[in-house]
Write a protein that holds these residues in place. Structure first.
Motif, short mmCIF file in Angstrom:
data_model
loop_
_atom_site.label_atom_id
_atom_site.label_comp_id
_atom_site.label_asym_id
_atom_site.label_seq_id
_atom_site.Cartn_x
_atom_site.Cartn_y
_atom_site.Cartn_z
N VAL A 1 0.80 -1.28 -0.14
CA VAL A 1 0.05 0.13 -0.09
C VAL A 1 0.88 1.12 -0.03
O VAL A 1 1.75 1.54 0.83
CB VAL A 1 -0.99 -0.04 1.24
CG1 VAL A 1 -1.79 1.23 1.08
CG2 VAL A 1 -1.94 -1.24 1.14
N VAL B 1 2.91 3.03 -3.38
CA VAL B 1 4.03 2.78 -4.08
C VAL B 1 4.74 3.79 -4.50
O VAL B 1 4.67 4.06 -5.98
CB VAL B 1 3.69 1.64 -5.06
CG1 VAL B 1 3.91 0.13 -4.53
CG2 VAL B 1 2.27 1.76 -5.91
N GLU C 1 6.10 1.63 7.49
CA GLU C 1 7.16 2.69 7.50
C GLU C 1 6.85 3.43 8.82
O GLU C 1 5.65 3.32 9.43
CB GLU C 1 7.13 3.36 6.22
CG GLU C 1 7.93 2.57 5.13
CD GLU C 1 9.11 2.05 5.30
OE1 GLU C 1 10.16 2.88 6.07
OE2 GLU C 1 9.63 1.34 4.77
N GLY D 1 8.05 6.69 -3.64
CA GLY D 1 9.59 6.41 -3.54
C GLY D 1 9.88 5.17 -3.14
O GLY D 1 10.54 4.28 -3.43
N LEU E 1 -1.60 7.93 7.39
CA LEU E 1 -2.20 6.30 7.05
C LEU E 1 -1.65 5.04 7.67
O LEU E 1 -2.27 4.15 7.39
CB LEU E 1 -2.35 6.43 5.52
CG LEU E 1 -3.18 7.29 4.80
CD1 LEU E 1 -2.94 7.19 3.20
CD2 LEU E 1 -4.56 6.74 4.89
N ASN F 1 14.48 0.08 9.15
CA ASN F 1 15.86 -0.59 8.54
C ASN F 1 17.11 0.10 9.04
O ASN F 1 17.90 -0.91 9.05
CB ASN F 1 15.71 -0.07 7.11
CG ASN F 1 15.29 1.22 6.91
OD1 ASN F 1 14.85 1.90 7.70
ND2 ASN F 1 15.61 2.10 5.73
N1 NAD Z 1 12.67 3.64 6.04
C1 NAD Z 1 13.35 4.57 5.32
O1 NAD Z 1 14.50 4.56 5.22
C2 NAD Z 1 12.29 5.44 4.44
C3 NAD Z 1 12.77 6.32 3.50
C4 NAD Z 1 11.91 7.01 2.89
C5 NAD Z 1 10.48 7.12 3.25
N2 NAD Z 1 10.19 6.28 4.36
C6 NAD Z 1 8.79 6.22 4.59
O2 NAD Z 1 7.62 5.75 3.89
C7 NAD Z 1 6.60 6.71 3.76
C8 NAD Z 1 6.46 6.99 2.20
O3 NAD Z 1 7.41 7.72 1.76
P1 NAD Z 1 7.85 8.26 0.59
O4 NAD Z 1 9.09 8.90 0.28
O5 NAD Z 1 7.78 6.86 -0.45
O6 NAD Z 1 6.48 9.10 0.04
P2 NAD Z 1 5.82 9.13 -1.42
O7 NAD Z 1 5.03 10.57 -1.46
O8 NAD Z 1 6.92 9.17 -2.78
O9 NAD Z 1 4.95 7.93 -1.42
C9 NAD Z 1 3.87 7.84 -0.65
C10 NAD Z 1 2.60 7.15 -1.49
O10 NAD Z 1 1.48 6.89 -0.81
C11 NAD Z 1 0.67 7.03 -1.78
N3 NAD Z 1 -0.64 7.03 -1.09
C12 NAD Z 1 -1.21 8.44 -0.73
N4 NAD Z 1 -2.53 8.22 -0.08
C13 NAD Z 1 -2.77 6.92 -0.24
C14 NAD Z 1 -3.93 6.15 0.15
N5 NAD Z 1 -4.73 6.59 0.73
N6 NAD Z 1 -3.90 4.87 -0.43
C15 NAD Z 1 -2.93 4.52 -0.97
N7 NAD Z 1 -1.66 4.92 -1.45
C16 NAD Z 1 -1.88 6.32 -0.85
C17 NAD Z 1 0.88 8.28 -2.80
O11 NAD Z 1 0.23 8.56 -3.94
C18 NAD Z 1 2.49 7.98 -2.68
O12 NAD Z 1 2.71 7.14 -3.98
C19 NAD Z 1 6.82 7.46 4.77
O13 NAD Z 1 6.21 7.19 5.99
C20 NAD Z 1 8.43 7.86 5.07
O14 NAD Z 1 8.69 8.36 6.21
C21 NAD Z 1 11.06 5.56 5.05
#
Ligand code: NAD
Length: 441
Positions: free
Chosen positions: A50, A52, A144, A54, A126, A173
């Protein structure tokens, strides 16, 4: 369970596939009837993704690199992202996963029968709803960070996980990086003596992540409405494991203080001009948040959140006790009875050889090709192994909520002139009898 020792051979069993999606992808050898090592086949672990964006796409590549892991569903509110993810799965030789695009379709995804677990990489608000949907549907949850930002969310996650018997794992991670895992081993062997203090921080320049290519404000830039540490778990996770939090020890209380908030305005004005909304916006969240935590056995922990000013990264990860100290900033160590020169830092190489964590010894060569210093691979592998074996996840629901709720505790303390705020005990007293896992080196 197959007890094969995985090393470079796992890499050779993988095919490198050009996906046409801007990146190559290592995929597990197609089919897993009998693996290259001769181990008998194992039941596939079936995952739904859920979010997808970055992070979700990055972890999808990691999941596709694991043998015996299938992606059966993907969900994102942006249709093109669902299509992109489906193509990636197909390029890895798996059937096209079912796609969902509605804002609450994660609930439908969670109900699917051909699914064992839900992993979410959506914006923060979410994380709890997606995890609750997964647990209620009888699936494992991997999220996450942070998993929750409110007390009622944390309690609901714990209660739902306990009631359904389904684990909820914070996919932390950073708790799998090589140096912090080595320190975990060394500390368990008593090399730092009796501990007194630790230090950790999420410290790097993350201002760029708040904006799209044309300066549009993304969810990160629009956050900052609460003055707190919004992202504590990369820093506190490894330290909580060193300190056996929820397993014989617990975080008792925290005090927190924030600096003024000016970094994002400065950045937006410089990059997009003084009239850009982000240049004029008033942010509640201070640029640098500092918290101090006291544990039940009298150890103190300093925790920083510092991402709004220009600065090189610094993963501090300091551990200190009666026999010595390790500094993540320097990646150096000093052990009074072992280091060659008094008062002088020492390189960690010889300790690495001796005290590398078993996960790193076994999967190091493969893990290194994944993000966050190999942490992405090892974290996801641990998650899927727990699902496969039907066991609790190594970062369990009590860790998930205890680490995440620092978002709320720090907000309360900052709002009240840094007064102490007690940690809720999500184990409800079980921390006193729960034992840390003994690492066999
Ligand atoms: N563990 C790590 O090292 C690491 C690194 C980067 C990001 N993160 C975490 O990952 C999460 C996402 O970050 P990101 O950088 O990928 O952000 P992002 O904005 O690129 O991705 C979030 C995605 O969620 C989707 N989304 C929004 N509402 C939604 C819904 N109701 N149903 C389904 N999809 C929905 C968006 O369209 C988007 O594609 C955040 O919580 C961030 O803190 C963790």
């Amino acid at each position: 369970m197959c007890s094969m020792k995985l090393n470079k051979s796992e890499l050779t069993r993988r095919r490198f596939v050009k996906t046409g999606l801007g990146a190559g992808l290592y995929v597990a050898a197609a089919g897993y009837g009998i693996s290259a090592s001769g181990c008998a086949s194992e039941k596939p672990v079936r995952l739904g993704f859920v979010g997808v964006g970055g992070r979700g796409m990055g972890m999808l590549k990691v999941a596709l690199s694991l043998q015996g892991v299938e992606i059966t569903a993907v969900c994102d509110i942006v249709e093109e992202k669902v299509t992109r993810a489906q193509r990636l799965v197909e390029a890895a030789g798996q059937p096209k996963p079912q796609g969902f695009t509605g804002p609450e379709d994660y609930k439908k995804l969670a109900e699917l029968n051909n699914l064992d677990a839900v992993y979410t990489a959506t914006p923060t608000n979410l994380h709890t709803p997606v995890m609750l949907a997964a647990l209620r549907a009888g699936k494992y949850g991997g999220t996450e960070m942070p998993a929750c930002t409110e007390y009622d969310q944390a309690s609901e996650l714990v209660e739902t996980s306990e009631k359904t018997g389904k684990p909820c794992m914070l996919m932390e991670n950073y708790a799998y990086m090589r140096n912090v895992k080595m320190i975990l081993v060394m500390n368990q062997l008593g090399l730092f003596g009796d501990l007194t203090h630790c230090e950790c921080g999420y410290q790097h320049d993350a201002r760029y992540a708040g904006f799209g290519p044309n300066g549009e404000m993304l969810w990160r830039a629009l956050g900052g409405k609460i003055n707190n540490n919004p992202y504590p778990t990369h820093a506190i996770g490894p330290v909580a494991q060193w300190l056996n939090i929820n397993r014989g020890n617990r975080f008792e209380y925290l005090v927190s203080m924030s600096s003024r908030a000016i970094g994002q305005n400065y950045y937006a004005a410089k990059k997009f001009g003084p009239d850009h909304p982000a240049a004029k916006m008033k942010y509640a969240a201070g640029d640098v948040n500092t918290s101090l935590i006291q544990t039940n056995n009298g150890i103190t922990v300093t925790l920083y959140y510092d991402t709004k000013n220009p600065r090189p990264p610094d993963w501090i990860y300091r551990i200190q006790g009666t026999k010595g100290i390790y500094s993540g900033t320097l990646n150096k160590i000093y052990l009074e009875d072992l280091s060659p020169k008094p008062h002088t830092w020492e390189e960690t190489d010889k300790y690495q050889e001796k005290y590398d964590h078993p996960l790193w010894k076994k999967y190091g060569p493969v893990a290194q090709s994944s993000g966050h210093g190999g942490g992405d691979y090892l974290c996801f592998r641990d998650f899927t192994e727990a699902i496969r074996n039907g066991t609790d996840t190594p970062i369990d629901v009590y860790d998930t909520t205890t680490w995440s709720i620092i978002t709320k505790l720090s907000a309360e303390s900052v709002a009240n002139k840094s007064r102490p705020v007690d940690f809720p005990d999500y184990t409800r007293g079980k921390w006193q009898t729960r034992k840390p896992e003994l690492i066999k080196v």
